[in-house]
Design an enzyme around this catalytic site. Structure first.
Site, short mmCIF file in Angstrom:
data_model
loop_
_atom_site.label_atom_id
_atom_site.label_comp_id
_atom_site.label_asym_id
_atom_site.label_seq_id
_atom_site.Cartn_x
_atom_site.Cartn_y
_atom_site.Cartn_z
N SER A 64 0.84 -1.21 0.00
CA SER A 64 0.00 0.00 0.00
C SER A 64 0.87 1.25 0.00
O SER A 64 2.00 1.24 0.50
CB SER A 64 -0.89 0.03 1.25
OG SER A 64 -1.71 -1.10 1.31
N1 SAH Z 1 0.14 -5.02 4.41
C1 SAH Z 1 0.75 -5.42 3.17
C2 SAH Z 1 -0.15 -5.10 1.98
C3 SAH Z 1 -0.18 -6.22 1.01
S1 SAH Z 1 -1.48 -6.18 -0.17
C4 SAH Z 1 2.14 -4.84 3.02
O1 SAH Z 1 2.60 -4.08 3.90
O2 SAH Z 1 2.81 -5.18 2.06
C5 SAH Z 1 -2.72 -7.20 0.61
C6 SAH Z 1 -2.36 -8.63 0.86
O3 SAH Z 1 -3.54 -9.29 1.31
C7 SAH Z 1 -1.87 -9.44 -0.35
O4 SAH Z 1 -0.61 -9.93 -0.06
C8 SAH Z 1 -2.89 -10.56 -0.48
O5 SAH Z 1 -2.33 -11.80 -0.90
C9 SAH Z 1 -3.43 -10.66 0.95
N2 SAH Z 1 -4.75 -11.30 1.09
C10 SAH Z 1 -5.83 -11.24 0.27
N3 SAH Z 1 -6.85 -11.99 0.78
C11 SAH Z 1 -6.41 -12.51 1.96
C12 SAH Z 1 -7.00 -13.38 2.94
N4 SAH Z 1 -8.24 -13.87 2.83
N5 SAH Z 1 -6.25 -13.72 4.02
C13 SAH Z 1 -4.98 -13.26 4.17
N6 SAH Z 1 -4.37 -12.45 3.27
C14 SAH Z 1 -5.07 -12.07 2.17
#
Ligand code: SAH
Length: 242
Positions: A64
């Site tokens: 993000s």
């Molecule tokens: N907080 C992260 C943002 C990553 S983007 C950072 O600092 O990089 C959001 C993430 O959510 C992705 O990696 C995606 O694979 C994950 N995601 C999507 N659905 C999910 C679920 N049901 N459970 C756990 N993670 C999930």
């Protein structure tokens, strides 16, 4: 990859830019100024790490943008020692920010590739993972604090570690998962982007702040319309690491 004067300088400029927006607490800005974001973006994209934009990470996901991380973290209002659950570990950057603010962090990722990438990045940033089975969970310890990573489906939350002082969801949810509401402490807060339209997959969400009252009811507030990668069901065990 080491920190450098160049990256430190860029980080300082990013913090100054975020401070001008006037929405974020000093301690959140301090955390953004302290965590080396260039370590967490995909190799080759370090040049973009300190711009206020989302950057690609492995498995077609994105980290993000800093102002979004700052806003969600600000809304969580962390106090030292809080137990915080994150849904969507991604590259591990948000974990490092939460940890810097004194939280004990529990973070769930559904993609095996990113679960492993987060371990690698956090190790590179100086967090120490003892030798252990990295198939489904890993715990990093530094000083007396801890970051716990889990491969799992965030829709279920993390029952065995509940209740939490705060829960942050970093992917766009189709609806507010019941389990996450249950796993909040009274007085705790859930920061979650929820799809504008529950009927179809949407790439726009409303960021919501949901506070559990002392008598177990919920108070919700819409913060802002934003865009996140989708929250998907089930675990993806494909492993694709260079
Ligand atoms: N907080 C992260 C943002 C990553 S983007 C950072 O600092 O990089 C959001 C993430 O959510 C992705 O990696 C995606 O694979 C994950 N995601 C999507 N659905 C999910 C679920 N049901 N459970 C756990 N993670 C999930």
């Amino acid at each position: 990859m080491k920190d450098s004067l160049l990256y430190k300088g860029r980080r300082k400029m990013l913090v100054e830019k975020l401070a001008l927006q006037g929405h974020f607490s000093d301690k959140v800005l301090k955390a953004i100024g302290a965590v080396p974001r260039h370590i967490f973006v995909q190799e080759g994209l370090e040049e973009l790490a300190y711009k206020d934009m989302p950057v690609a990470i492995e498995a077609d996901q994105t980290i993000s943008q800093p102002s979004t991380v700052a806003l969600q973290t600000h809304l969580l209002d962390i106090k030292s020692g809080d137990k915080i659950l994150e849904i969507g570990t991604g590259c591990g950057y948000q974990c490092a920010i939460l940890f810097y603010l004194g939280a004990e962090v529990f973070s769930i990722e559904r993609q095996q590739t990113l679960f492993r990438v987060a371990v690698k990045n956090l190790e590179e940033a100086g967090y120490i993972f003892p030798e252990e089975n990295l198939l489904t969970s890993a715990t990093a310890a530094i000083h007396s604090g801890k970051i716990h990573l889990f491969l799992g489906d965030g829709f279920a939350g993390l029952e065995k570690e509940a209740p939490f002082d705060g829960i942050i969801v970093t992917c766009g949810a189709p609806y507010v998962p019941e389990a996450l509401l249950k796993q909040l402490k009274p007085g705790g807060r859930l920061i979650i982007p929820v799809n504008k339209s529950p009927e179809h997959v949407s790439d726009r969400q409303i960021l919501k702040e949901i506070v559990k009252t002392e008598d177990g009811r919920f108070k919700a507030r819409d913060i802002l319309e934003m865009s996140f990668v989708p929250m998907l069901k089930g675990i993806n065990r494909n492993l694709n690491i260079k």
